[in-house]
Design a protein around this motif. Structure first.
Motif, PDB file in Angstrom:
ATOM      1  N   ASP A 110       0.856  -1.193   0.000  1.00 26.92           N
ATOM      2  CA  ASP A 110       0.000   0.000   0.000  1.00 26.92           C
ATOM      3  C   ASP A 110       0.894   1.246   0.000  1.00 26.92           C
ATOM      4  O   ASP A 110       1.306   1.739   1.048  1.00 26.92           O
ATOM      5  CB  ASP A 110      -0.894  -0.040   1.250  1.00 26.92           C
ATOM      6  N   SER A 119       0.018   4.736   2.109  1.00 28.23           N
ATOM      7  CA  SER A 119      -0.503   4.527   3.464  1.00 28.23           C
ATOM      8  C   SER A 119      -0.432   5.772   4.361  1.00 28.23           C
ATOM      9  O   SER A 119      -1.131   5.845   5.358  1.00 28.23           O
ATOM     10  CB  SER A 119       0.187   3.339   4.127  1.00 28.23           C
ATOM     11  N   VAL A 167      -6.468   6.424  -1.698  1.00 29.92           N
ATOM     12  CA  VAL A 167      -6.195   5.008  -1.968  1.00 29.92           C
ATOM     13  C   VAL A 167      -6.077   4.803  -3.479  1.00 29.92           C
ATOM     14  O   VAL A 167      -6.453   5.666  -4.265  1.00 29.92           O
ATOM     15  CB  VAL A 167      -7.309   4.077  -1.428  1.00 29.92           C
ATOM     16  N   MET A 172      -7.174  -1.347   3.455  1.00 28.42           N
ATOM     17  CA  MET A 172      -6.705  -0.028   3.012  1.00 28.42           C
ATOM     18  C   MET A 172      -7.639   1.073   3.506  1.00 28.42           C
ATOM     19  O   MET A 172      -7.220   2.145   3.894  1.00 28.42           O
ATOM     20  CB  MET A 172      -6.755   0.022   1.480  1.00 28.42           C
TER      21      MET A 172
END
Ligand code: KG4
Ligand code: ZN
Length: 354
Positions: free
Chosen positions: A219, A222, A227, A266
């Motif tokens: 990810d 983060s 996202v 996420m």
């Protein structure tokens, strides 16, 4: 002689003093045609939904032109049904709310043109609604005492966003997807696994009770509230193609569980962080993916630990429906001008537009 818009502005001022405001709402942004009657933004008197899923399943996804044509066939009978089931007539309707965007333009146009025609013929105010705000308002129908401010996580086939809902008409975007929406990623992963459209719910079912073991991506965002789902989606698709080309078996349940965990985690981590940063003790879920069982379970746990009150709509209000449009339409009527009859359908829309 006053114009339609001037007359409607005056009428809205009168409606704001009325104890009971009855709104007929129309939704046609994608593959559901829906007409609802909602009183005072909270009470659903009727909510008729005609889903085209069975039609689009043959094509593996929504075909815009097919959707528009079916909306045309459905819309007038649905208005009649919504009035009949509420035992009301057009005389009982104070205003018409309609989804102006976001969505498929041809599909939106069917609902919007019908709403304009009704308003012109009946001399009633037209309320143009942002579909995303409608999803948020689905929670006002389910929780009569829920009031802003709160943080909302919007997860649908077309949108993924974390929003601060300041009051009924002011919304601040905290973070959003930089590419695909989460529902879109669910549907594309389902498709490569050979699951029927719409695949999100099938991925959810197959993942139940399976411990995730695969890791598809890192990810990279983060630290931010934004996202990205394109990378995760592509990683899963490449993984499936590679195994298929090598003639190796696919553990479909494992792929579903691992993808779902990454996709959902996420968002959950970010939304809990947003509640802390913006000092909010209420978190609201909205949109089709809010039906996802892992998302609900994860947030149930995280919210308990972090002393946040969690709200999510019942499944029938998670996916597209007109009742949610009638709810937010009422709050718009209370504090904003109505729309004029020359507004257009909008394929994409900013949070504070409409
Ligand atoms: O809000 P919605 O009805 O349409 C848009 O406004 O986009 O959301 C539909 C999306 C589809 O992508 C569908 O696959 C997904 O919601 N969905 C789910 C689940 N139920 C519906 N995704 C994951 N898990 C579910 N249980
Ligand atoms: Zn929607």
């Amino acid at each position: 002689m006053k114009t339609y818009f001037e007359r409607m502005k005056n009428l809205c001022e009168q409606l704001r003093k009325q104890k009971k405001v009855t709104i007929l709402a129309i939704e046609s942004s994608c593959d559901e045609t829906s007409v609802a009657i909602v009183v005072n933004g909270r009470k659903v008197v009727s909510n008729i939904i005609s889903s085209q899923i069975d039609i689009h399943r043959h094509f593996g996804g929504v075909v815009p032109e097919v959707a528009s044509r079916n909306h045309i066939l459905n819309i007038i009978p649905l208005i009649d049904q919504a009035l009949d089931s509420a035992k009301l007539t057009f005389d009982d309707i104070d205003a018409v709310a309609v989804t102006q965007g976001a969505g498929l333009v041809g599909a939106l146009l069917v609902g919007l043109t019908t709403a304009k025609a009704l308003c012109f013929a009946l001399d009633k105010p037209l309320i143009n609604v942002n579909h995303i705000k409608g999803h948020i308002a689905a929670n006002f129908l389910a929780y009569p005492k829920l009031e802003p401010p709160f943080i909302c996580l919007i997860t649908s086939g077309g949108h993924t966003a974390i929003v601060k809902v300041v009051d009924y008409v002011h919304f601040e975007l905290i973070g959003s997807t930089q590419d695909d929406a989460i529902g879109e990623a669910f549907d594309k992963v389902a498709r490569v696994l050979g699951l029927e459209y719409p695949g999100g719910v099938k991925v959810d079912r197959l993942a139940r009770g399976v411990e995730p073991k695969l890791k598809f991506i890192h990810d990279g965002l983060s630290d931010s509230y934004n996202v990205s789902y394109s990378g995760l989606k592509t990683a899963v698709i490449n993984y499936v193609h590679k195994l298929t080309q090598n003639g190796e078996p696919l553990d479909v349940k494992q792929i579903c569980a691992s993808f779902q965990h990454e996709a959902v985690d996420m968002l959950t981590s970010r939304v809990i962080r947003a509640c802390a940063e913006f000092n909010m003790d209420k978190l609201v879920l909205a949109g089709g993916v809010a039906a996802n069982s892992y998302l609900r379970e994860s947030l149930d746990k995280l919210c308990k630990t972090n002393k946040i009150q969690l709200f999510y709509p019942p499944i029938e209000f998670c996916t597209d429906n007109a009742a949610m449009i009638g709810s937010i339409g009422y709050y718009q009527l209370l504090s904003c001008d109505p729309a004029d009859l020359d507004i257009s359908a909008l394929a994409s829309i900013d949070l504070n537009q409409a």
